[in-house]
Design a protein around this motif. Structure first.
Motif, PDB file in Angstrom:
ATOM      1  N   THR A  52      18.081   3.174  62.910  1.00 35.84           N
ATOM      2  CA  THR A  52      18.028   2.934  61.470  1.00 35.84           C
ATOM      3  C   THR A  52      19.403   2.723  60.848  1.00 35.84           C
ATOM      4  OG1 THR A  52      17.245   3.754  59.333  1.00 35.84           O
ATOM      5  CG2 THR A  52      17.973   5.418  60.909  1.00 35.84           C
ATOM      6  N   ASP A  53      19.458   1.747  59.960  1.00 33.89           N
ATOM      7  CA  ASP A  53      20.636   1.549  59.137  1.00 33.89           C
ATOM      8  C   ASP A  53      20.779   2.781  58.249  1.00 33.89           C
ATOM      9  OD1 ASP A  53      22.784   0.355  57.815  1.00 33.89           O
ATOM     10  OD2 ASP A  53      21.514  -0.838  56.497  1.00 33.89           O
ATOM     11  N   VAL A  54      22.003   3.090  57.841  1.00 33.98           N
ATOM     12  CA  VAL A  54      22.232   4.248  56.973  1.00 33.98           C
ATOM     13  C   VAL A  54      22.057   3.867  55.513  1.00 33.98           C
ATOM     14  CG1 VAL A  54      23.949   5.939  56.207  1.00 33.98           C
ATOM     15  CG2 VAL A  54      23.743   5.391  58.637  1.00 33.98           C
ATOM     16  N   ASP A  55      22.695   2.789  55.107  1.00 31.91           N
ATOM     17  CA  ASP A  55      22.735   2.410  53.694  1.00 31.91           C
ATOM     18  C   ASP A  55      21.632   1.401  53.390  1.00 31.91           C
ATOM     19  OD1 ASP A  55      23.561   2.154  51.086  1.00 31.91           O
ATOM     20  OD2 ASP A  55      25.162   0.727  51.540  1.00 31.91           O
ATOM     21  N   MET A  56      20.534   1.918  52.820  1.00 29.94           N
ATOM     22  CA  MET A  56      19.401   1.063  52.442  1.00 29.94           C
ATOM     23  C   MET A  56      18.926   1.489  51.059  1.00 29.94           C
ATOM     24  SD  MET A  56      17.155   0.798  55.957  1.00 29.94           S
ATOM     25  CE  MET A  56      16.743   2.533  56.024  1.00 29.94           C
ATOM     26  N   PRO A  57      18.376   0.546  50.275  1.00 24.09           N
ATOM     27  CA  PRO A  57      17.843   0.915  48.958  1.00 24.09           C
ATOM     28  C   PRO A  57      16.570   1.745  49.097  1.00 24.09           C
ATOM     29  CG  PRO A  57      17.382  -1.386  49.436  1.00 24.09           C
ATOM     30  CD  PRO A  57      18.244  -0.871  50.566  1.00 24.09           C
ATOM     31  N   GLY A  58      16.287   2.514  48.071  1.00 24.59           N
ATOM     32  CA  GLY A  58      15.109   3.393  48.128  1.00 24.59           C
ATOM     33  C   GLY A  58      15.401   4.539  49.064  1.00 24.59           C
ATOM     34  N   MET A  59      14.624   4.650  50.107  1.00 20.57           N
ATOM     35  CA  MET A  59      14.846   5.688  51.111  1.00 20.57           C
ATOM     36  C   MET A  59      15.965   5.225  52.046  1.00 20.57           C
ATOM     37  SD  MET A  59      12.212   7.109  54.011  1.00 20.57           S
ATOM     38  CE  MET A  59      11.073   7.767  52.807  1.00 20.57           C
ATOM     39  N   ASN A  60      17.085   5.957  52.049  1.00 17.64           N
ATOM     40  CA  ASN A  60      18.169   5.559  52.946  1.00 17.64           C
ATOM     41  C   ASN A  60      17.882   6.029  54.369  1.00 17.64           C
ATOM     42  OD1 ASN A  60      19.231   8.232  53.394  1.00 17.64           O
ATOM     43  ND2 ASN A  60      20.378   8.099  51.476  1.00 17.64           N
ATOM     44  N   GLY A  61      18.723   5.636  55.302  1.00 19.40           N
ATOM     45  CA  GLY A  61      18.504   5.953  56.701  1.00 19.40           C
ATOM     46  C   GLY A  61      18.541   7.431  57.028  1.00 19.40           C
ATOM     47  N   PRO A  73       9.330  15.536  65.963  1.00 19.30           N
ATOM     48  CA  PRO A  73      10.652  15.994  66.419  1.00 19.30           C
ATOM     49  C   PRO A  73      11.092  15.393  67.756  1.00 19.30           C
ATOM     50  CG  PRO A  73       9.308  17.851  65.698  1.00 19.30           C
ATOM     51  CD  PRO A  73       8.418  16.643  65.717  1.00 19.30           C
ATOM     52  N   ALA A  74      10.172  14.844  68.533  1.00 19.28           N
ATOM     53  CA  ALA A  74      10.536  14.252  69.826  1.00 19.28           C
ATOM     54  C   ALA A  74      11.194  12.876  69.675  1.00 19.28           C
ATOM     55  CB  ALA A  74       9.303  14.142  70.714  1.00 19.28           C
ATOM     56  N   THR A  75      11.051  12.248  68.523  1.00 16.90           N
ATOM     57  CA  THR A  75      11.655  10.933  68.314  1.00 16.90           C
ATOM     58  C   THR A  75      13.173  11.063  68.287  1.00 16.90           C
ATOM     59  OG1 THR A  75       9.756  10.099  67.075  1.00 16.90           O
ATOM     60  CG2 THR A  75      11.854   8.975  66.726  1.00 16.90           C
ATOM     61  N   GLU A  76      13.837  10.266  69.119  1.00 18.74           N
ATOM     62  CA  GLU A  76      15.302  10.234  69.126  1.00 18.74           C
ATOM     63  C   GLU A  76      15.775   9.358  67.977  1.00 18.74           C
ATOM     64  OE1 GLU A  76      17.438  11.925  70.673  1.00 18.74           O
ATOM     65  OE2 GLU A  76      16.493  12.652  72.496  1.00 18.74           O
ATOM     66  N   ILE A  77      16.857   9.760  67.334  1.00 19.03           N
ATOM     67  CA  ILE A  77      17.389   9.047  66.173  1.00 19.03           C
ATOM     68  C   ILE A  77      18.757   8.469  66.522  1.00 19.03           C
ATOM     69  CG2 ILE A  77      18.057   9.233  63.743  1.00 19.03           C
ATOM     70  CD1 ILE A  77      15.137  10.091  64.129  1.00 19.03           C
ATOM     71  N   VAL A  78      18.944   7.186  66.210  1.00 21.03           N
ATOM     72  CA  VAL A  78      20.255   6.549  66.332  1.00 21.03           C
ATOM     73  C   VAL A  78      20.513   5.807  65.029  1.00 21.03           C
ATOM     74  CG1 VAL A  78      21.652   4.828  67.555  1.00 21.03           C
ATOM     75  CG2 VAL A  78      20.067   6.290  68.841  1.00 21.03           C
ATOM     76  N   PHE A  79      21.676   6.079  64.438  1.00 18.83           N
ATOM     77  CA  PHE A  79      22.058   5.405  63.197  1.00 18.83           C
ATOM     78  C   PHE A  79      22.848   4.150  63.525  1.00 18.83           C
ATOM     79  CE2 PHE A  79      21.568   9.858  61.968  1.00 18.83           C
ATOM     80  CZ  PHE A  79      20.707   9.724  60.894  1.00 18.83           C
ATOM     81  N   VAL A  80      22.568   3.082  62.793  1.00 18.53           N
ATOM     82  CA  VAL A  80      23.255   1.810  62.941  1.00 18.53           C
ATOM     83  C   VAL A  80      23.954   1.564  61.614  1.00 18.53           C
ATOM     84  CG1 VAL A  80      22.961  -0.639  63.403  1.00 18.53           C
ATOM     85  CG2 VAL A  80      21.435   1.026  64.485  1.00 18.53           C
ATOM     86  N   THR A  81      25.269   1.394  61.654  1.00 13.02           N
ATOM     87  CA  THR A  81      25.987   1.349  60.390  1.00 13.02           C
ATOM     88  C   THR A  81      27.306   0.596  60.483  1.00 13.02           C
ATOM     89  OG1 THR A  81      26.856   2.733  58.610  1.00 13.02           O
ATOM     90  CG2 THR A  81      27.145   3.555  60.854  1.00 13.02           C
ATOM     91  N   GLY A  82      27.787   0.212  59.334  1.00 12.79           N
ATOM     92  CA  GLY A  82      29.114  -0.362  59.198  1.00 12.79           C
ATOM     93  C   GLY A  82      30.056   0.630  58.524  1.00 12.79           C
ATOM     94  N   GLU A  83      29.556   1.818  58.211  1.00 12.46           N
ATOM     95  CA  GLU A  83      30.354   2.859  57.551  1.00 12.46           C
ATOM     96  C   GLU A  83      31.412   3.416  58.484  1.00 12.46           C
ATOM     97  OE1 GLU A  83      30.168   4.250  54.417  1.00 12.46           O
ATOM     98  OE2 GLU A  83      28.540   2.953  53.793  1.00 12.46           O
ATOM     99  N   GLN A  90      30.899  12.882  55.986  1.00 14.49           N
ATOM    100  CA  GLN A  90      30.714  13.381  54.627  1.00 14.49           C
ATOM    101  C   GLN A  90      29.236  13.353  54.224  1.00 14.49           C
ATOM    102  OE1 GLN A  90      33.008  14.829  52.598  1.00 14.49           O
ATOM    103  NE2 GLN A  90      34.327  14.711  54.376  1.00 14.49           N
ATOM    104  N   MET A  91      28.478  12.422  54.786  1.00 18.71           N
ATOM    105  CA  MET A  91      27.049  12.318  54.483  1.00 18.71           C
ATOM    106  C   MET A  91      26.207  13.239  55.367  1.00 18.71           C
ATOM    107  SD  MET A  91      26.374   8.274  53.826  1.00 18.71           S
ATOM    108  CE  MET A  91      27.606   7.467  54.812  1.00 18.71           C
ATOM    109  N   GLY A  92      26.839  13.883  56.333  1.00 20.97           N
ATOM    110  CA  GLY A  92      26.118  14.803  57.204  1.00 20.97           C
ATOM    111  C   GLY A  92      25.566  14.168  58.470  1.00 20.97           C
ATOM    112  N   VAL A  93      25.984  12.950  58.773  1.00 22.63           N
ATOM    113  CA  VAL A  93      25.484  12.234  59.951  1.00 22.63           C
ATOM    114  C   VAL A  93      26.266  12.651  61.191  1.00 22.63           C
ATOM    115  CG1 VAL A  93      25.263   9.944  61.002  1.00 22.63           C
ATOM    116  CG2 VAL A  93      24.715  10.264  58.589  1.00 22.63           C
ATOM    117  N   GLN A  94      25.548  12.879  62.284  1.00 24.04           N
ATOM    118  CA  GLN A  94      26.187  13.146  63.574  1.00 24.04           C
ATOM    119  C   GLN A  94      26.734  11.812  64.092  1.00 24.04           C
ATOM    120  OE1 GLN A  94      22.389  14.657  64.995  1.00 24.04           O
ATOM    121  NE2 GLN A  94      23.454  16.444  65.812  1.00 24.04           N
TER     122      GLN A  94
END
Length: 149
Positions: A52-61, A73-83, A90-94
């Motif tokens: 998931t992208d981090v910066d999105m309108p409405g519900m962010n990543g 909880p078994a779903t693995e999460i990977v953030f995709v970003t240009g940040e 600062q946003m709390g992302v690993q």
């Protein structure tokens, strides 16, 4: 393996889906432009990995990742970003769960291979919340400031 890819910008979403196909050729990949679409689909068919992208309108990543994690909880999460990594922290992302744009199949494959050794998904409280929670003064405050923070 089922992968959901999410980015509000169609061009980035198409590139992310292509990278995921290259990184995991045997996987089934579905693309979405909104977090609400993902949550509705998760109720029908939970994915194994959420990109998931981090910066999105409405519900962010970040909000999407938390909601998906609560549903499954078994779903693995990977953030995709240009940040920048600093902003993400600062946003709390690993940051070890991030792939930076532009995403390539090679970098995504490497990050997906590392999922098994990463700590469990969590959103880390932002810096100001951690500071507000620390003891104010005295020996405990000094220890917190110098060793525990």
């Amino acid at each position: 393996m089922l992968i959901y890819a999410v980015d509000d910008m169609k061009g980035f979403l198409d590139a992310l889906v292509r990278a995921a196909q290259g990184a995991q050729p045997q996987a089934e990949i579905e693309g979405f432009t909104r977090g609400a679409q993902v949550l509705a689909r998760m109720a029908e068919r939970p994915c194994d990995i959420l990109l998931t992208d981090v910066d999105m309108p409405g519900m962010n990543g970040i909000e999407l990742a938390q909601a998906v994690h609560e549903q499954n909880p078994a779903t693995e999460i990977v953030f995709v970003t240009g940040e920048a990594a600093y902003n993400l922290k600062q946003m709390g992302v690993q940051v070890e769960r991030c792939v930076y744009k532009p995403v390539t199949a090679e970098r995504l494959a490497q990050r997906l291979d590392e999922l098994s050794v990463l700590p469990p998904f969590a959103i880390i409280p932002p810096q100001e919340e951690r500071q507000a929670a620390r003891p104010a003064g005295g020996l405990l405050g000094w220890l917190w400031q110098h060793f525990l923070h």
